[in-house]
Design a protein around this motif. Structure first.
Motif, mmCIF file in Angstrom:
data_model
loop_
_atom_site.group_PDB
_atom_site.id
_atom_site.type_symbol
_atom_site.label_atom_id
_atom_site.label_comp_id
_atom_site.label_asym_id
_atom_site.label_seq_id
_atom_site.Cartn_x
_atom_site.Cartn_y
_atom_site.Cartn_z
ATOM 1 N N ASP A 235 0.824 -1.209 0.000
ATOM 2 C CA ASP A 235 0.000 0.000 0.000
ATOM 3 C C ASP A 235 0.857 1.259 0.000
ATOM 4 O OD1 ASP A 235 -2.317 -1.441 -0.057
ATOM 5 O OD2 ASP A 235 -2.645 -1.382 2.099
ATOM 6 N N LYS A 236 1.979 1.226 0.730
ATOM 7 C CA LYS A 236 2.868 2.382 0.753
ATOM 8 C C LYS A 236 3.457 2.636 -0.637
ATOM 9 C CE LYS A 236 5.525 2.758 4.292
ATOM 10 N NZ LYS A 236 6.614 2.550 5.295
ATOM 11 N N CYS A 237 3.753 1.570 -1.359
ATOM 12 C CA CYS A 237 4.299 1.716 -2.710
ATOM 13 C C CYS A 237 3.238 2.211 -3.692
ATOM 14 C CB CYS A 237 4.882 0.383 -3.175
ATOM 15 S SG CYS A 237 6.314 -0.148 -2.202
ATOM 16 N N LEU A 238 2.008 1.722 -3.540
ATOM 17 C CA LEU A 238 0.921 2.215 -4.381
ATOM 18 C C LEU A 238 0.697 3.705 -4.136
ATOM 19 C CD1 LEU A 238 -1.654 -0.719 -3.988
ATOM 20 C CD2 LEU A 238 -0.034 -0.350 -5.847
ATOM 21 N N ASP A 239 0.748 4.121 -2.877
ATOM 22 C CA ASP A 239 0.579 5.532 -2.542
ATOM 23 C C ASP A 239 1.685 6.380 -3.169
ATOM 24 O OD1 ASP A 239 -1.670 4.983 -1.079
ATOM 25 O OD2 ASP A 239 -0.654 5.001 0.870
ATOM 26 N N GLN A 240 2.896 5.848 -3.208
ATOM 27 C CA GLN A 240 4.015 6.571 -3.816
ATOM 28 C C GLN A 240 3.714 6.897 -5.284
ATOM 29 O OE1 GLN A 240 7.743 4.411 -3.740
ATOM 30 N NE2 GLN A 240 8.636 5.696 -5.358
ATOM 31 N N VAL A 241 3.177 5.922 -6.008
ATOM 32 C CA VAL A 241 2.861 6.120 -7.420
ATOM 33 C C VAL A 241 1.692 7.094 -7.575
ATOM 34 C CG1 VAL A 241 2.150 4.974 -9.553
ATOM 35 C CG2 VAL A 241 3.743 3.840 -7.989
ATOM 36 N N HIS A 242 0.677 6.926 -6.747
ATOM 37 C CA HIS A 242 -0.497 7.786 -6.851
ATOM 38 C C HIS A 242 -0.174 9.246 -6.522
ATOM 39 C CE1 HIS A 242 -3.188 4.013 -6.268
ATOM 40 N NE2 HIS A 242 -3.024 4.292 -7.549
ATOM 41 N N ARG A 243 0.801 9.483 -5.650
ATOM 42 C CA ARG A 243 1.151 10.864 -5.286
ATOM 43 C C ARG A 243 1.683 11.653 -6.466
ATOM 44 N NH1 ARG A 243 3.017 8.597 -0.367
ATOM 45 N NH2 ARG A 243 5.142 8.504 -1.184
ATOM 46 N N VAL A 244 2.296 10.985 -7.439
ATOM 47 C CA VAL A 244 2.815 11.697 -8.613
ATOM 48 C C VAL A 244 1.845 11.606 -9.792
ATOM 49 C CG1 VAL A 244 5.207 11.428 -7.916
ATOM 50 C CG2 VAL A 244 4.177 9.691 -9.409
ATOM 51 N N GLY A 245 0.598 11.163 -9.508
ATOM 52 C CA GLY A 245 -0.402 11.061 -10.569
ATOM 53 C C GLY A 245 -0.278 9.814 -11.416
ATOM 54 N N GLY A 246 0.476 8.833 -10.935
ATOM 55 C CA GLY A 246 0.712 7.618 -11.705
ATOM 56 C C GLY A 246 -0.383 6.591 -11.564
ATOM 57 N N LEU A 247 -0.203 5.517 -12.296
ATOM 58 C CA LEU A 247 -1.195 4.444 -12.393
ATOM 59 C C LEU A 247 -0.558 3.136 -11.948
ATOM 60 C CD1 LEU A 247 -4.103 4.709 -13.617
ATOM 61 C CD2 LEU A 247 -3.197 3.630 -15.675
ATOM 62 N N CYS A 248 -1.300 2.325 -11.182
ATOM 63 C CA CYS A 248 -0.809 1.041 -10.676
ATOM 64 C C CYS A 248 -1.589 -0.082 -11.351
ATOM 65 C CB CYS A 248 -0.966 0.954 -9.167
ATOM 66 S SG CYS A 248 -0.077 2.268 -8.272
ATOM 67 N N VAL A 249 -0.881 -0.950 -12.054
ATOM 68 C CA VAL A 249 -1.503 -1.984 -12.875
ATOM 69 C C VAL A 249 -1.085 -3.359 -12.377
ATOM 70 C CG1 VAL A 249 -1.788 -2.893 -15.208
ATOM 71 C CG2 VAL A 249 -1.377 -0.436 -14.860
ATOM 72 N N ALA A 250 -2.052 -4.200 -12.018
ATOM 73 C CA ALA A 250 -1.752 -5.594 -11.674
ATOM 74 C C ALA A 250 -1.369 -6.316 -12.965
ATOM 75 C CB ALA A 250 -2.967 -6.249 -11.034
ATOM 76 N N ALA A 251 -0.132 -6.767 -13.062
ATOM 77 C CA ALA A 251 0.387 -7.318 -14.310
ATOM 78 C C ALA A 251 0.229 -8.836 -14.354
ATOM 79 C CB ALA A 251 1.861 -6.949 -14.477
ATOM 80 N N HIS A 252 -0.093 -9.332 -15.556
ATOM 81 C CA HIS A 252 -0.226 -10.783 -15.834
ATOM 82 C C HIS A 252 -0.520 -11.597 -14.558
ATOM 83 C CE1 HIS A 252 3.964 -10.790 -14.489
ATOM 84 N NE2 HIS A 252 4.365 -10.178 -15.589
ATOM 85 N N PRO A 253 -1.754 -11.492 -14.031
ATOM 86 C CA PRO A 253 -2.061 -12.096 -12.724
ATOM 87 C C PRO A 253 -1.862 -13.606 -12.665
ATOM 88 C CG PRO A 253 -3.794 -10.567 -13.392
ATOM 89 C CD PRO A 253 -2.913 -10.762 -14.578
ATOM 90 N N HIS A 254 -1.848 -14.272 -13.811
ATOM 91 C CA HIS A 254 -1.705 -15.737 -13.809
ATOM 92 C C HIS A 254 -0.534 -16.162 -14.680
ATOM 93 C CE1 HIS A 254 -5.470 -16.304 -11.603
ATOM 94 N NE2 HIS A 254 -5.976 -15.349 -12.374
ATOM 95 N N ALA A 255 0.633 -15.630 -14.366
ATOM 96 C CA ALA A 255 1.843 -16.010 -15.093
ATOM 97 C C ALA A 255 2.452 -17.248 -14.443
ATOM 98 C CB ALA A 255 2.844 -14.871 -15.095
ATOM 99 N N PRO A 256 2.764 -18.298 -15.226
ATOM 100 C CA PRO A 256 3.156 -19.595 -14.655
ATOM 101 C C PRO A 256 4.646 -19.713 -14.338
ATOM 102 C CG PRO A 256 2.986 -19.776 -17.023
ATOM 103 C CD PRO A 256 2.631 -18.354 -16.692
ATOM 104 N N TYR A 257 5.132 -18.854 -13.435
ATOM 105 C CA TYR A 257 6.517 -18.982 -12.981
ATOM 106 C C TYR A 257 6.607 -18.432 -11.567
ATOM 107 C CZ TYR A 257 6.312 -14.291 -15.074
ATOM 108 O OH TYR A 257 5.931 -13.033 -15.446
ATOM 109 N N PRO A 258 7.675 -18.711 -10.837
ATOM 110 C CA PRO A 258 7.791 -18.233 -9.461
ATOM 111 C C PRO A 258 7.577 -16.727 -9.373
ATOM 112 C CG PRO A 258 9.537 -19.802 -9.930
ATOM 113 C CD PRO A 258 8.835 -19.554 -11.240
ATOM 114 N N SER A 259 6.712 -16.323 -8.472
ATOM 115 C CA SER A 259 6.300 -14.944 -8.215
ATOM 116 C C SER A 259 5.374 -14.409 -9.298
ATOM 117 C CB SER A 259 7.496 -13.992 -8.057
ATOM 118 O OG SER A 259 7.993 -13.546 -9.316
ATOM 119 N N GLY A 260 5.000 -15.234 -10.293
ATOM 120 C CA GLY A 260 4.127 -14.769 -11.370
ATOM 121 C C GLY A 260 2.677 -14.673 -10.957
#
Length: 348
Positions: A130-155
């Motif tokens: 949440d702290k990292c999302l807030d960092q992006v939002h403070r500069v007017g940026g956008l937070c995108v959940a990327a490839h939610p079902h990628a078949p590799y470690p941490s994917g």
């Protein structure tokens, strides 16, 4: 909010030449065509991350793919100064971003300030996202959940979508022989199921599609087509955030999608005041011969129609706000692979 001087202003300096510092980072605004639909790929890796192409090669290929913008999303690092600035132009925008590869899923931070880096070393139980999302939002940026079902470690994306602005439902080729290709069908189904609930609570997350380019021949497959008031970082991100966008497998594909209720018309990402009346939903598709158009609401897939072998395929389907809280469409090839899909039109 423009954070770097426009290229045109830099070119008008007394010397008639751009200074080295002016070339460090791309301008946050290009000239473009004013308010229009712009095509862009917001998940791109260069040789400065783990990609195989240089920034120069990526921009040449993006232009050849008829894109209007790309976003730099190197892994866990900022765009390097002096690498991208000279590649932006009056008709081509380069947004600054980062792919944040956490231990519990990857996400895109789009619209960062030059040199800004978002932390990646955490997982769900750390409670740091949440702290990292807030960092992006403070500069007017956008937070995108990327490839939610990628078949590799941490994917696999394990964070809740709450707090994220957008979901990347289409990452890279729809099908691929590569073992790391994301499961787009699962991501699309998950996002589609969430729409009804999110709309009922007053908040929904638009879908977007990006190539996740690492190799030759990938950029722009797919990309997001967004309605923006101008070709600038701020305007493009505003259009994506509002869901005024749809996803195309290439620039050969074009989609028109509107809903009409007694003369009132709404397009993708907009709300239509139906006043309880009949709603005519219209879709027109080019570039997908012998394909199909399917209409989806909070009741699931409700209608399916063929696209002619040649010429534009125009399809109409009727509903009401009582029957459908929203309508979105998917365009598929005869093989079943997706050629395009839209964000919803919301029916009030």
């Amino acid at each position: 909010m423009e954070r770097v001087a426009p290229v045109g202003a830099l070119a008008r300096q007394d010397s008639g030449r751009r200074t080295l510092s002016s070339l460090s980072f791309p301008s946050a605004r290009a000239v473009g065509r004013g308010a229009a639909w712009y095509r862009g790929d917001c998940h791109v890796h260069s040789a400065h991350s783990d990609g195989k192409l240089t920034p120069e090669e990526l921009v040449v290929r993006a232009r050849a793919a008829r894109l209007d913008f790309i976003a730099t999303t190197e892994h866990n690092s900022a765009a390097a100064p002096g690498v991208w600035g000279h590649l932006a132009a009056d008709d081509f925008l380069i947004l600054l971003g980062e792919e944040v590869t956490t231990k519990a899923g990857h996400w895109l931070a789009l619209g960062l300030d030059p040199g800004e880096v978002v932390d990646w070393n955490y997982q769900v139980r750390d409670g740091l996202v949440d702290k990292c999302l807030d960092q992006v939002h403070r500069v007017g940026g956008l937070c995108v959940a990327a490839h939610p079902h990628a078949p590799y470690p941490s994917g696999d994306f394990m964070f809740p979508f709450l707090g994220f602005d957008v979901v990347e439902v289409w990452n890279g080729l729809w099908t691929s022989g590569r073992p790391w290709n994301a499961d787009n069908e699962a991501a699309l189904a998950e996002w589609g199921r969430s729409l009804a609930t999110d709309l009922r609570t007053g908040s929904w997350r638009p879908a977007m599609g990006n190539s996740d380019t690492h190799l030759e021949g990938q950029i722009g497959i797919p990309h997001t087509v967004v309605f923006a008031e101008e070709l600038s970082t701020e305007a493009v991100l505003a259009g994506i955030r509002a869901g005024r966008s749809w996803i195309a497998e290439s620039a050969d594909v074009d989609v028109s999608f509107t809903a009409n209720a007694d003369g009132r018309v709404a397009g993708v990402g907009e709300r239509l005041a139906t006043q309880g009346g009949q709603v005519e939903v219209h879709a027109a598709v080019r570039g997908v011969p012998a394909g199909t158009v399917s209409f989806h609401t909070d009741r699931g897939k409700v209608h399916r129609a063929p696209v002619p072998d040649d010429g534009p395929g125009a399809v109409q389907w009727d509903t009401t706000a009582e029957q459908s809280a929203f309508v979105r469409i998917e365009v598929r090839h005869r093989s079943g692979h997706v050629a395009a899909l839209t964000n919803p039109i919301i029916l009030n």
